[in-house]
Design a protein around this motif. Sequence first.
Motif, PDB file in Angstrom:
ATOM      1  N   TRP A 179      58.524  16.485  56.676  1.00 39.47           N
ATOM      2  CA  TRP A 179      58.365  16.791  58.104  1.00 39.47           C
ATOM      3  C   TRP A 179      59.718  16.810  58.823  1.00 39.47           C
ATOM      4  O   TRP A 179      59.797  17.189  59.974  1.00 39.47           O
ATOM      5  CB  TRP A 179      57.418  15.802  58.766  1.00 39.47           C
ATOM      6  CG  TRP A 179      56.001  16.278  58.752  1.00 39.47           C
ATOM      7  CD1 TRP A 179      55.361  16.973  59.727  1.00 39.47           C
ATOM      8  CD2 TRP A 179      55.042  16.109  57.705  1.00 39.47           C
ATOM      9  NE1 TRP A 179      54.066  17.248  59.360  1.00 39.47           N
ATOM     10  CE2 TRP A 179      53.839  16.723  58.110  1.00 39.47           C
ATOM     11  CE3 TRP A 179      55.068  15.497  56.457  1.00 39.47           C
ATOM     12  CZ2 TRP A 179      52.690  16.739  57.341  1.00 39.47           C
ATOM     13  CZ3 TRP A 179      53.930  15.502  55.669  1.00 39.47           C
ATOM     14  CH2 TRP A 179      52.754  16.122  56.106  1.00 39.47           C
TER      15      TRP A 179
ATOM     16  N   TYR B 151      47.793  20.259  58.464  1.00 39.81           N
ATOM     17  CA  TYR B 151      47.351  18.975  59.004  1.00 39.81           C
ATOM     18  C   TYR B 151      48.559  18.129  59.410  1.00 39.81           C
ATOM     19  O   TYR B 151      49.651  18.273  58.852  1.00 39.81           O
ATOM     20  CB  TYR B 151      46.519  18.213  57.969  1.00 39.81           C
ATOM     21  CG  TYR B 151      45.262  18.936  57.553  1.00 39.81           C
ATOM     22  CD1 TYR B 151      44.138  18.930  58.371  1.00 39.81           C
ATOM     23  CD2 TYR B 151      45.197  19.613  56.340  1.00 39.81           C
ATOM     24  CE1 TYR B 151      42.978  19.587  57.989  1.00 39.81           C
ATOM     25  CE2 TYR B 151      44.042  20.278  55.953  1.00 39.81           C
ATOM     26  CZ  TYR B 151      42.931  20.269  56.780  1.00 39.81           C
ATOM     27  OH  TYR B 151      41.788  20.933  56.392  1.00 39.81           O
ATOM     28  N   PRO B 152      48.386  17.206  60.375  1.00 40.46           N
ATOM     29  CA  PRO B 152      49.496  16.333  60.789  1.00 40.46           C
ATOM     30  C   PRO B 152      49.794  15.280  59.716  1.00 40.46           C
ATOM     31  O   PRO B 152      48.964  15.030  58.829  1.00 40.46           O
ATOM     32  CB  PRO B 152      48.974  15.683  62.081  1.00 40.46           C
ATOM     33  CG  PRO B 152      47.477  15.754  61.959  1.00 40.46           C
ATOM     34  CD  PRO B 152      47.174  17.008  61.201  1.00 40.46           C
TER      35      PRO B 152
ATOM     36  N   SER C  91      54.776   8.447  62.678  1.00 38.01           N
ATOM     37  CA  SER C  91      54.342   9.353  63.743  1.00 38.01           C
ATOM     38  C   SER C  91      54.806   8.864  65.111  1.00 38.01           C
ATOM     39  O   SER C  91      54.974   9.664  66.040  1.00 38.01           O
ATOM     40  CB  SER C  91      52.813   9.488  63.721  1.00 38.01           C
ATOM     41  OG  SER C  91      52.370  10.059  62.507  1.00 38.01           O
TER      42      SER C  91
END
Length: 415
Positions: free
Chosen positions: A53, A264-265, A178
């Motif tokens: 990410w 998807y996260p 996150s």
Amino acid sequence: MTSTSQIPPDTEASAPVAPLRRNRDFRMLLVGAGASLLGTRVAVAAYPLLIIWGGGTPADAALIAFATLLPQLLFVLPAGALVDRWNRRRTMLACDVVGLSSMGSLAVALLLDELWLPHVMAVAFLEGSAVIVYRLAERASVRHVVHPAHLGAALSQNEVRGQATGLIGQPTGSALYSVLRWLPFGFAMLTHAVAFVTLLTVRRNLQDERTGPRRMLTTEIAEGFAWVWRHRFMRSAILLLGGSNLAFQVIGLTLVVIVKQGGYPPYMVGVIGLLGGAGGLLGAFTASRIMRRVPVQAILIGVLALWSVLILLVSVTTLPVGLGALMGGMAALGALLNVTAATYQIRVTPDAMQGRVTSVVVLIGSGLNSMGALLGGALLTAAGTSRAALITAAGMGSLALLAVCVPSIRRPPVE
């Protein structure tokens, strides 16, 4: 030499044994090692998120996994011999210091917005090295804080702890990432500090007195190899488990890539880990009961066969919940096999050789995991997620078939 942790047969038969839940030293050892393991699990869960990410590639994430697992190949043998020499308590305390320092350096670097792949690899390598030594020392120490009749139950609780940290670690790592990408590593730093303090409260000696002269390290390592080589069932079983662990390195990275490609996260990786951890807990809780009813060789063959089926289903599953359910099944089977293997190995191994024999088992069973991580990155790049899972399932099925055909696996081992 008589172990200070063992009770003579006549005393064992006549003296009442306190329940394991009232064993303070075992609880402290369990909690301390659990805190250390939780921090490691949170950090390991955050590594691929930090890279993928953060704009990196699956190959970059595979390099981090390679650095994390490489110590199993390089250091596990000398670590096993040194654990049999050194004071086990001080060894585990030193490992917590290494873990705290390495995690702290990464957290500070990320706070300063300095992400450098070689630094992350170095931190992963140091943490992985400390974990190897810590787990060898802790596993060898268990028999010194519990009654012999409680060994199976104690190791089952250790596996519950391991599965619980997996259950908590994966979603915690993804959730903390996150929020702020440095938080998983700050959390790991804190858990190493907790583990250090907790371990100081364990009162019992964690090893027998070493009275013999020290010999060359290579000679002592060779003794561990020779002991395992003479034990035909153990020798065959760990070779099969080594192949299965390679397969799971591929599958672990495959799941992360499936989530990313599905749009998807990052926290959905945590959902998969949560379901997988729940399955692992179930397997750990039921392991001691299953072990009393099913022979060890039947457990080994059955787990390999069922793993191949579940990995095959990964190739046709894209929803995170479905992947999590499959991981739950694989983790439950893995927990059962872990408890069975650990109980068997500790019971048949002399105390003075616990570290060396365990290190040989880890080297053969998991030493090539770092190569499995690189294989996963290459396979995913060349074949994609579905074909990578299919190839992995075929490999696992071949291991199950081989287990059925090997005479030393089919025959009941003698403890």
